[in-house]
Write a protein that holds these residues in place. Sequence first.
Motif, PDB file in Angstrom:
ATOM      1  N   ARG A 191       0.855  -1.185   0.000  1.00  0.00           N
ATOM      2  CA  ARG A 191       0.000   0.000   0.000  1.00  0.00           C
ATOM      3  C   ARG A 191       0.891   1.235   0.000  1.00  0.00           C
ATOM      4  NH1 ARG A 191      -4.941   1.122   4.136  1.00  0.00           N
ATOM      5  NH2 ARG A 191      -4.470   3.284   4.542  1.00  0.00           N
ATOM      6  N   PHE A 192       0.642   2.155  -0.917  1.00  0.00           N
ATOM      7  CA  PHE A 192       1.402   3.399  -1.017  1.00  0.00           C
ATOM      8  C   PHE A 192       0.590   4.499  -0.334  1.00  0.00           C
ATOM      9  CE2 PHE A 192       2.721   0.802  -4.570  1.00  0.00           C
ATOM     10  CZ  PHE A 192       4.101   0.954  -4.580  1.00  0.00           C
ATOM     11  N   ASP A 193       0.965   4.845   0.906  1.00  0.00           N
ATOM     12  CA  ASP A 193       0.233   5.863   1.654  1.00  0.00           C
ATOM     13  C   ASP A 193       0.746   7.261   1.324  1.00  0.00           C
ATOM     14  OD1 ASP A 193      -1.472   4.200   3.055  1.00  0.00           O
ATOM     15  OD2 ASP A 193      -0.061   3.898   4.697  1.00  0.00           O
ATOM     16  N   PRO A 194      -0.155   8.257   1.226  1.00  0.00           N
ATOM     17  CA  PRO A 194       0.297   9.637   1.065  1.00  0.00           C
ATOM     18  C   PRO A 194       0.926  10.141   2.365  1.00  0.00           C
ATOM     19  CG  PRO A 194      -2.078   9.565   1.255  1.00  0.00           C
ATOM     20  CD  PRO A 194      -1.605   8.138   1.213  1.00  0.00           C
ATOM     21  N   ASN A 195       1.704  11.179   2.257  1.00  0.00           N
ATOM     22  CA  ASN A 195       2.405  11.756   3.408  1.00  0.00           C
ATOM     23  C   ASN A 195       1.432  12.631   4.200  1.00  0.00           C
ATOM     24  OD1 ASN A 195       4.246  12.759   5.185  1.00  0.00           O
ATOM     25  ND2 ASN A 195       5.361  13.995   3.697  1.00  0.00           N
ATOM     26  N   ILE A 196       0.650  12.019   5.092  1.00  0.00           N
ATOM     27  CA  ILE A 196      -0.389  12.720   5.848  1.00  0.00           C
ATOM     28  C   ILE A 196       0.181  13.254   7.154  1.00  0.00           C
ATOM     29  CG2 ILE A 196      -2.617  12.450   7.018  1.00  0.00           C
ATOM     30  CD1 ILE A 196      -2.864  12.352   4.021  1.00  0.00           C
ATOM     31  N   GLN A 197      -0.086  14.545   7.399  1.00  0.00           N
ATOM     32  CA  GLN A 197       0.341  15.205   8.627  1.00  0.00           C
ATOM     33  C   GLN A 197      -0.889  15.812   9.296  1.00  0.00           C
ATOM     34  OE1 GLN A 197       3.590  15.017   9.450  1.00  0.00           O
ATOM     35  NE2 GLN A 197       3.956  13.953   7.516  1.00  0.00           N
ATOM     36  N   LYS A 198      -0.910  15.799  10.616  1.00  0.00           N
ATOM     37  CA  LYS A 198      -1.968  16.486  11.366  1.00  0.00           C
ATOM     38  C   LYS A 198      -1.444  17.886  11.671  1.00  0.00           C
ATOM     39  CE  LYS A 198      -4.860  14.381  14.307  1.00  0.00           C
ATOM     40  NZ  LYS A 198      -5.319  13.738  15.537  1.00  0.00           N
ATOM     41  N   LYS A 199      -2.127  18.917  11.147  1.00  0.00           N
ATOM     42  CA  LYS A 199      -1.623  20.286  11.258  1.00  0.00           C
ATOM     43  C   LYS A 199      -2.735  21.205  11.732  1.00  0.00           C
ATOM     44  CE  LYS A 199       1.520  23.225   8.702  1.00  0.00           C
ATOM     45  NZ  LYS A 199       2.089  23.760   9.914  1.00  0.00           N
ATOM     46  N   ARG A 200      -2.379  22.124  12.617  1.00  0.00           N
ATOM     47  CA  ARG A 200      -3.346  23.056  13.185  1.00  0.00           C
ATOM     48  C   ARG A 200      -3.156  24.439  12.566  1.00  0.00           C
ATOM     49  NH1 ARG A 200      -3.785  24.209  19.590  1.00  0.00           N
ATOM     50  NH2 ARG A 200      -2.995  26.232  19.034  1.00  0.00           N
ATOM     51  N   TYR A 201      -4.247  25.024  12.108  1.00  0.00           N
ATOM     52  CA  TYR A 201      -4.218  26.345  11.471  1.00  0.00           C
ATOM     53  C   TYR A 201      -5.167  27.287  12.193  1.00  0.00           C
ATOM     54  CZ  TYR A 201      -1.928  24.314   7.373  1.00  0.00           C
ATOM     55  OH  TYR A 201      -1.058  23.691   6.532  1.00  0.00           O
ATOM     56  N   TRP A 202      -4.786  28.558  12.262  1.00  0.00           N
ATOM     57  CA  TRP A 202      -5.685  29.607  12.733  1.00  0.00           C
ATOM     58  C   TRP A 202      -6.451  30.122  11.524  1.00  0.00           C
ATOM     59  CZ3 TRP A 202      -8.133  31.691  16.593  1.00  0.00           C
ATOM     60  CH2 TRP A 202      -8.674  32.973  16.460  1.00  0.00           C
ATOM     61  N   VAL A 203      -7.797  30.072  11.615  1.00  0.00           N
ATOM     62  CA  VAL A 203      -8.656  30.525  10.522  1.00  0.00           C
ATOM     63  C   VAL A 203      -9.310  31.828  10.955  1.00  0.00           C
ATOM     64  CG1 VAL A 203     -10.547  29.910   8.985  1.00  0.00           C
ATOM     65  CG2 VAL A 203      -9.060  28.125   9.896  1.00  0.00           C
ATOM     66  N   PRO A 204      -8.887  32.959  10.373  1.00  0.00           N
ATOM     67  CA  PRO A 204      -9.431  34.256  10.797  1.00  0.00           C
ATOM     68  C   PRO A 204     -10.938  34.394  10.586  1.00  0.00           C
ATOM     69  CG  PRO A 204      -7.458  34.559   9.478  1.00  0.00           C
ATOM     70  CD  PRO A 204      -7.821  33.109   9.394  1.00  0.00           C
ATOM     71  N   SER A 205     -11.470  33.806   9.503  1.00  0.00           N
ATOM     72  CA  SER A 205     -12.905  33.959   9.231  1.00  0.00           C
ATOM     73  C   SER A 205     -13.749  33.223  10.275  1.00  0.00           C
ATOM     74  CB  SER A 205     -13.237  33.443   7.827  1.00  0.00           C
ATOM     75  OG  SER A 205     -12.906  32.068   7.727  1.00  0.00           O
ATOM     76  N   LEU A 206     -13.246  32.104  10.802  1.00  0.00           N
ATOM     77  CA  LEU A 206     -13.978  31.370  11.840  1.00  0.00           C
ATOM     78  C   LEU A 206     -13.586  31.825  13.244  1.00  0.00           C
ATOM     79  CD1 LEU A 206     -13.675  27.730  10.435  1.00  0.00           C
ATOM     80  CD2 LEU A 206     -15.578  29.309  10.166  1.00  0.00           C
ATOM     81  N   ARG A 207     -12.512  32.574  13.351  1.00  0.00           N
ATOM     82  CA  ARG A 207     -11.941  33.049  14.619  1.00  0.00           C
ATOM     83  C   ARG A 207     -11.648  31.903  15.582  1.00  0.00           C
ATOM     84  NH1 ARG A 207     -15.885  37.027  16.525  1.00  0.00           N
ATOM     85  NH2 ARG A 207     -16.704  37.605  14.518  1.00  0.00           N
ATOM     86  N   ARG A 208     -11.076  30.819  15.050  1.00  0.00           N
ATOM     87  CA  ARG A 208     -10.668  29.691  15.883  1.00  0.00           C
ATOM     88  C   ARG A 208      -9.621  28.864  15.145  1.00  0.00           C
ATOM     89  NH1 ARG A 208     -13.246  24.622  14.844  1.00  0.00           N
ATOM     90  NH2 ARG A 208     -14.773  24.751  13.187  1.00  0.00           N
ATOM     91  N   ASN A 209      -9.019  27.930  15.886  1.00  0.00           N
ATOM     92  CA  ASN A 209      -8.071  27.008  15.292  1.00  0.00           C
ATOM     93  C   ASN A 209      -8.813  25.829  14.684  1.00  0.00           C
ATOM     94  OD1 ASN A 209      -5.536  28.216  15.875  1.00  0.00           O
ATOM     95  ND2 ASN A 209      -5.807  27.644  18.009  1.00  0.00           N
ATOM     96  N   VAL A 210      -8.271  25.309  13.581  1.00  0.00           N
ATOM     97  CA  VAL A 210      -8.832  24.144  12.917  1.00  0.00           C
ATOM     98  C   VAL A 210      -7.694  23.145  12.715  1.00  0.00           C
ATOM     99  CG1 VAL A 210      -9.814  23.309  10.753  1.00  0.00           C
ATOM    100  CG2 VAL A 210     -10.649  25.415  11.752  1.00  0.00           C
ATOM    101  N   THR A 211      -7.921  21.901  13.106  1.00  0.00           N
ATOM    102  CA  THR A 211      -6.931  20.850  12.902  1.00  0.00           C
ATOM    103  C   THR A 211      -7.318  20.057  11.667  1.00  0.00           C
ATOM    104  OG1 THR A 211      -6.549  20.702  15.274  1.00  0.00           O
ATOM    105  CG2 THR A 211      -5.794  18.861  13.939  1.00  0.00           C
ATOM    106  N   LEU A 212      -6.390  19.975  10.716  1.00  0.00           N
ATOM    107  CA  LEU A 212      -6.626  19.274   9.460  1.00  0.00           C
ATOM    108  C   LEU A 212      -5.641  18.130   9.299  1.00  0.00           C
ATOM    109  CD1 LEU A 212      -7.004  22.315   7.027  1.00  0.00           C
ATOM    110  CD2 LEU A 212      -8.834  20.949   8.017  1.00  0.00           C
ATOM    111  N   GLN A 213      -6.079  17.075   8.633  1.00  0.00           N
ATOM    112  CA  GLN A 213      -5.178  16.005   8.212  1.00  0.00           C
ATOM    113  C   GLN A 213      -4.867  16.268   6.744  1.00  0.00           C
ATOM    114  OE1 GLN A 213      -6.882  12.191   8.933  1.00  0.00           O
ATOM    115  NE2 GLN A 213      -6.954  12.474  11.141  1.00  0.00           N
ATOM    116  N   VAL A 214      -3.642  16.753   6.495  1.00  0.00           N
ATOM    117  CA  VAL A 214      -3.280  17.187   5.151  1.00  0.00           C
ATOM    118  C   VAL A 214      -2.020  16.480   4.680  1.00  0.00           C
ATOM    119  CG1 VAL A 214      -4.382  19.441   5.267  1.00  0.00           C
ATOM    120  CG2 VAL A 214      -2.085  19.192   6.093  1.00  0.00           C
ATOM    121  N   SER A 215      -1.937  16.304   3.371  1.00  0.00           N
ATOM    122  CA  SER A 215      -0.729  15.752   2.772  1.00  0.00           C
ATOM    123  C   SER A 215       0.267  16.890   2.571  1.00  0.00           C
ATOM    124  CB  SER A 215      -1.062  15.100   1.428  1.00  0.00           C
ATOM    125  OG  SER A 215      -1.582  16.068   0.536  1.00  0.00           O
ATOM    126  N   ALA A 216       1.477  16.540   2.183  1.00  0.00           N
ATOM    127  CA  ALA A 216       2.504  17.554   1.936  1.00  0.00           C
ATOM    128  C   ALA A 216       2.053  18.496   0.823  1.00  0.00           C
ATOM    129  CB  ALA A 216       3.828  16.882   1.587  1.00  0.00           C
TER     130      ALA A 216
END
Length: 78
Positions: free
Chosen positions: A28-53
């Motif tokens: 199985r060839f898995d993508p390079n998935i990272q758990k990353k936290r971003y500040w979203v100004p429009s929502l005025r909160r942090n959002v944690t995303l599972q994103v590839s490189a």
Amino acid sequence: MAAHCQVTGAEPGFGHSISHSHRRNKRRFDPNIQKKRYWVPSLRRNVTLQVSARGIKTIDVRGIDVVVASILARGVKL
């Protein structure tokens, strides 16, 4: 954790690992998935995303607000 990017939709690919003698084994060839936290100004909160490189690079180019708006438009809860 599922190997799935919330930005690009990258999923695992399947194939064979081939030895020197050319014997094939399933793998199985898995993508390079990272758990990353971003500040979203429009929502005025942090959002944690599972994103590839590539998803991280997409966020850098397009901006987090545009990317989060497209994710929310798909109906994904953040």
